[in-house]
Scaffold this motif. Structure first.
Motif, PDB file in Angstrom:
ATOM      1  N   ASP A  26      37.316  52.805  38.898  1.00 40.81           N
ATOM      2  CA  ASP A  26      36.139  52.724  39.760  1.00 40.81           C
ATOM      3  C   ASP A  26      35.547  51.321  39.840  1.00 40.81           C
ATOM      4  OD1 ASP A  26      36.280  55.500  40.126  1.00 40.81           O
ATOM      5  OD2 ASP A  26      35.075  55.856  38.323  1.00 40.81           O
ATOM      6  N   LEU A  27      36.115  50.381  39.113  1.00 41.51           N
ATOM      7  CA  LEU A  27      35.525  49.060  38.967  1.00 41.51           C
ATOM      8  C   LEU A  27      35.312  48.341  40.307  1.00 41.51           C
ATOM      9  CD1 LEU A  27      34.696  47.106  36.624  1.00 41.51           C
ATOM     10  CD2 LEU A  27      36.891  46.009  37.013  1.00 41.51           C
ATOM     11  N   GLU A  28      36.358  48.208  41.104  1.00 39.36           N
ATOM     12  CA  GLU A  28      36.238  47.460  42.357  1.00 39.36           C
ATOM     13  C   GLU A  28      35.238  48.109  43.310  1.00 39.36           C
ATOM     14  OE1 GLU A  28      39.257  48.096  41.018  1.00 39.36           O
ATOM     15  OE2 GLU A  28      40.364  46.210  40.928  1.00 39.36           O
ATOM     16  N   ALA A  29      35.302  49.414  43.446  1.00 37.14           N
ATOM     17  CA  ALA A  29      34.385  50.110  44.353  1.00 37.14           C
ATOM     18  C   ALA A  29      32.940  49.940  43.893  1.00 37.14           C
ATOM     19  CB  ALA A  29      34.746  51.594  44.446  1.00 37.14           C
ATOM     20  N   ALA A  30      32.721  50.011  42.586  1.00 33.71           N
ATOM     21  CA  ALA A  30      31.360  49.857  42.057  1.00 33.71           C
ATOM     22  C   ALA A  30      30.844  48.444  42.303  1.00 33.71           C
ATOM     23  CB  ALA A  30      31.343  50.177  40.566  1.00 33.71           C
ATOM     24  N   VAL A  31      31.669  47.437  42.062  1.00 33.29           N
ATOM     25  CA  VAL A  31      31.250  46.046  42.267  1.00 33.29           C
ATOM     26  C   VAL A  31      30.949  45.797  43.738  1.00 33.29           C
ATOM     27  CG1 VAL A  31      32.004  43.630  42.194  1.00 33.29           C
ATOM     28  CG2 VAL A  31      32.393  45.126  40.228  1.00 33.29           C
ATOM     29  N   GLU A  32      31.823  46.254  44.612  1.00 34.04           N
ATOM     30  CA  GLU A  32      31.615  46.025  46.038  1.00 34.04           C
ATOM     31  C   GLU A  32      30.339  46.717  46.532  1.00 34.04           C
ATOM     32  OE1 GLU A  32      34.133  45.809  50.183  1.00 34.04           O
ATOM     33  OE2 GLU A  32      35.096  46.651  48.408  1.00 34.04           O
ATOM     34  N   ALA A  33      30.111  47.953  46.127  1.00 37.61           N
ATOM     35  CA  ALA A  33      28.892  48.673  46.536  1.00 37.61           C
ATOM     36  C   ALA A  33      27.652  47.970  45.999  1.00 37.61           C
ATOM     37  CB  ALA A  33      28.950  50.115  46.035  1.00 37.61           C
ATOM     38  N   TYR A  34      27.716  47.518  44.753  1.00 35.86           N
ATOM     39  CA  TYR A  34      26.583  46.803  44.146  1.00 35.86           C
ATOM     40  C   TYR A  34      26.288  45.510  44.908  1.00 35.86           C
ATOM     41  CZ  TYR A  34      24.243  43.656  40.929  1.00 35.86           C
ATOM     42  OH  TYR A  34      23.390  42.735  40.376  1.00 35.86           O
ATOM     43  N   LEU A  35      27.317  44.723  45.209  1.00 35.73           N
ATOM     44  CA  LEU A  35      27.107  43.452  45.908  1.00 35.73           C
ATOM     45  C   LEU A  35      26.531  43.666  47.310  1.00 35.73           C
ATOM     46  CD1 LEU A  35      30.310  41.481  44.859  1.00 35.73           C
ATOM     47  CD2 LEU A  35      27.985  41.238  43.949  1.00 35.73           C
ATOM     48  N   GLY A  55      40.577  40.032  29.249  1.00 33.74           N
ATOM     49  CA  GLY A  55      40.439  39.395  30.550  1.00 33.74           C
ATOM     50  C   GLY A  55      40.899  40.230  31.726  1.00 33.74           C
ATOM     51  N   VAL A  56      41.240  41.488  31.492  1.00 34.89           N
ATOM     52  CA  VAL A  56      41.745  42.348  32.571  1.00 34.89           C
ATOM     53  C   VAL A  56      40.647  42.613  33.599  1.00 34.89           C
ATOM     54  CG1 VAL A  56      42.714  44.613  33.136  1.00 34.89           C
ATOM     55  CG2 VAL A  56      43.484  43.385  31.091  1.00 34.89           C
ATOM     56  N   ALA A  57      39.470  43.035  33.146  1.00 35.68           N
ATOM     57  CA  ALA A  57      38.373  43.311  34.086  1.00 35.68           C
ATOM     58  C   ALA A  57      37.949  42.027  34.787  1.00 35.68           C
ATOM     59  CB  ALA A  57      37.189  43.936  33.354  1.00 35.68           C
ATOM     60  N   ARG A  58      37.910  40.931  34.060  1.00 36.64           N
ATOM     61  CA  ARG A  58      37.543  39.638  34.663  1.00 36.64           C
ATOM     62  C   ARG A  58      38.499  39.293  35.807  1.00 36.64           C
ATOM     63  NH1 ARG A  58      37.496  33.742  31.673  1.00 36.64           N
ATOM     64  NH2 ARG A  58      36.793  32.636  33.487  1.00 36.64           N
ATOM     65  N   ALA A  59      39.781  39.466  35.590  1.00 43.91           N
ATOM     66  CA  ALA A  59      40.776  39.152  36.625  1.00 43.91           C
ATOM     67  C   ALA A  59      40.626  40.073  37.832  1.00 43.91           C
ATOM     68  CB  ALA A  59      42.186  39.261  36.046  1.00 43.91           C
ATOM     69  N   ARG A  60      40.371  41.356  37.590  1.00 39.18           N
ATOM     70  CA  ARG A  60      40.196  42.298  38.704  1.00 39.18           C
ATOM     71  C   ARG A  60      38.965  41.939  39.529  1.00 39.18           C
ATOM     72  NH1 ARG A  60      40.575  48.265  36.661  1.00 39.18           N
ATOM     73  NH2 ARG A  60      40.585  48.647  38.898  1.00 39.18           N
ATOM     74  N   VAL A  61      37.886  41.578  38.834  1.00 41.87           N
ATOM     75  CA  VAL A  61      36.656  41.167  39.523  1.00 41.87           C
ATOM     76  C   VAL A  61      36.918  39.903  40.337  1.00 41.87           C
ATOM     77  CG1 VAL A  61      34.337  40.238  39.148  1.00 41.87           C
ATOM     78  CG2 VAL A  61      35.053  42.317  37.969  1.00 41.87           C
ATOM     79  N   ALA A  62      37.614  38.938  39.757  1.00 37.38           N
ATOM     80  CA  ALA A  62      37.898  37.679  40.453  1.00 37.38           C
ATOM     81  C   ALA A  62      38.716  37.920  41.720  1.00 37.38           C
ATOM     82  CB  ALA A  62      38.630  36.719  39.527  1.00 37.38           C
ATOM     83  N   GLY A  82      26.172  34.663  29.147  1.00 35.60           N
ATOM     84  CA  GLY A  82      27.362  35.478  28.892  1.00 35.60           C
ATOM     85  C   GLY A  82      28.668  34.725  28.809  1.00 35.60           C
ATOM     86  N   GLY A  83      28.664  33.441  29.176  1.00 34.70           N
ATOM     87  CA  GLY A  83      29.903  32.658  29.097  1.00 34.70           C
ATOM     88  C   GLY A  83      31.036  33.314  29.855  1.00 34.70           C
ATOM     89  N   TRP A  84      32.230  33.248  29.287  1.00 29.46           N
ATOM     90  CA  TRP A  84      33.381  33.793  30.010  1.00 29.46           C
ATOM     91  C   TRP A  84      33.420  35.319  30.014  1.00 29.46           C
ATOM     92  CZ3 TRP A  84      37.698  36.127  27.597  1.00 29.46           C
ATOM     93  CH2 TRP A  84      37.735  36.032  26.210  1.00 29.46           C
ATOM     94  N   GLY A  85      32.410  35.958  29.451  1.00 30.67           N
ATOM     95  CA  GLY A  85      32.295  37.415  29.520  1.00 30.67           C
ATOM     96  C   GLY A  85      31.503  37.893  30.728  1.00 30.67           C
ATOM     97  N   ALA A  86      31.088  36.940  31.575  1.00 30.18           N
ATOM     98  CA  ALA A  86      30.319  37.296  32.778  1.00 30.18           C
ATOM     99  C   ALA A  86      30.653  36.317  33.905  1.00 30.18           C
ATOM    100  CB  ALA A  86      28.825  37.262  32.477  1.00 30.18           C
ATOM    101  N   THR A  87      30.493  36.781  35.116  1.00 32.51           N
ATOM    102  CA  THR A  87      30.729  35.961  36.301  1.00 32.51           C
ATOM    103  C   THR A  87      29.459  35.929  37.129  1.00 32.51           C
ATOM    104  OG1 THR A  87      33.075  36.534  36.363  1.00 32.51           O
ATOM    105  CG2 THR A  87      32.106  35.755  38.421  1.00 32.51           C
ATOM    106  N   VAL A  88      29.043  34.730  37.503  1.00 38.40           N
ATOM    107  CA  VAL A  88      27.896  34.559  38.389  1.00 38.40           C
ATOM    108  C   VAL A  88      28.432  34.527  39.813  1.00 38.40           C
ATOM    109  CG1 VAL A  88      25.983  33.045  39.062  1.00 38.40           C
ATOM    110  CG2 VAL A  88      26.582  33.298  36.643  1.00 38.40           C
ATOM    111  N   VAL A  89      27.779  35.267  40.695  1.00 42.18           N
ATOM    112  CA  VAL A  89      28.222  35.378  42.083  1.00 42.18           C
ATOM    113  C   VAL A  89      27.090  34.941  42.999  1.00 42.18           C
ATOM    114  CG1 VAL A  89      29.143  36.929  43.854  1.00 42.18           C
ATOM    115  CG2 VAL A  89      29.651  37.351  41.437  1.00 42.18           C
TER     116      VAL A  89
END
Length: 108
Positions: A26-35, A55-62, A82-89
């Motif tokens: 559900d990761l991609e759908a959740a991120v896209e809906a949130y954004l 880094g699996v979730a990080r790569a999918r988000v990227a 959060g360093g490399w555990g978070a991504t700023v968009v």
């Protein structure tokens, strides 16, 4: 209501989203809906917390962020966020909405 169908997950729209609570499928759908909802509410910068791990979730988000046309920029969060555990968009404003100046009072 289908007993096998999970209840919809209601996301609070704040300036960050912790992705640890989502099933990987559900990761991609959740991120896209949130954004999309964050843009509607006028947020121009959000933080996605995917964790450090392998880094699996990080790569999918990227990969997702790279193909969304309203993502202006995405980068590793600074250490205090959060360093490399978070991504700023950084998000583009919705059509018809003016981009806000980072400092609404440029004399300050």
């Amino acid at each position: 209501m289908d007993a096998n169908k999970p209840e919809p997950h209601v996301l609070p729209i704040e300036d960050s989203l912790d992705l640890h609570t989502f099933h990987p499928k559900d990761l991609e759908a959740a991120v896209e809906a949130y954004l999309e909802e964050a843009r509607k509410r006028g947020l121009r910068e959000v933080r996605l917390i995917h964790g450090r791990g392998k880094g699996v979730a990080r790569a999918r988000v990227a990969r997702l962020l790279a193909r969304l046309p309203y993502v202006l920029r995405a980068y590793e969060a600074p250490p205090e966020r959060g360093g490399w555990g978070a991504t700023v968009v950084e998000l583009a404003p919705e059509q018809g909405e003016k981009a806000s100046h980072p400092n609404p009072n440029p004399r300050l």
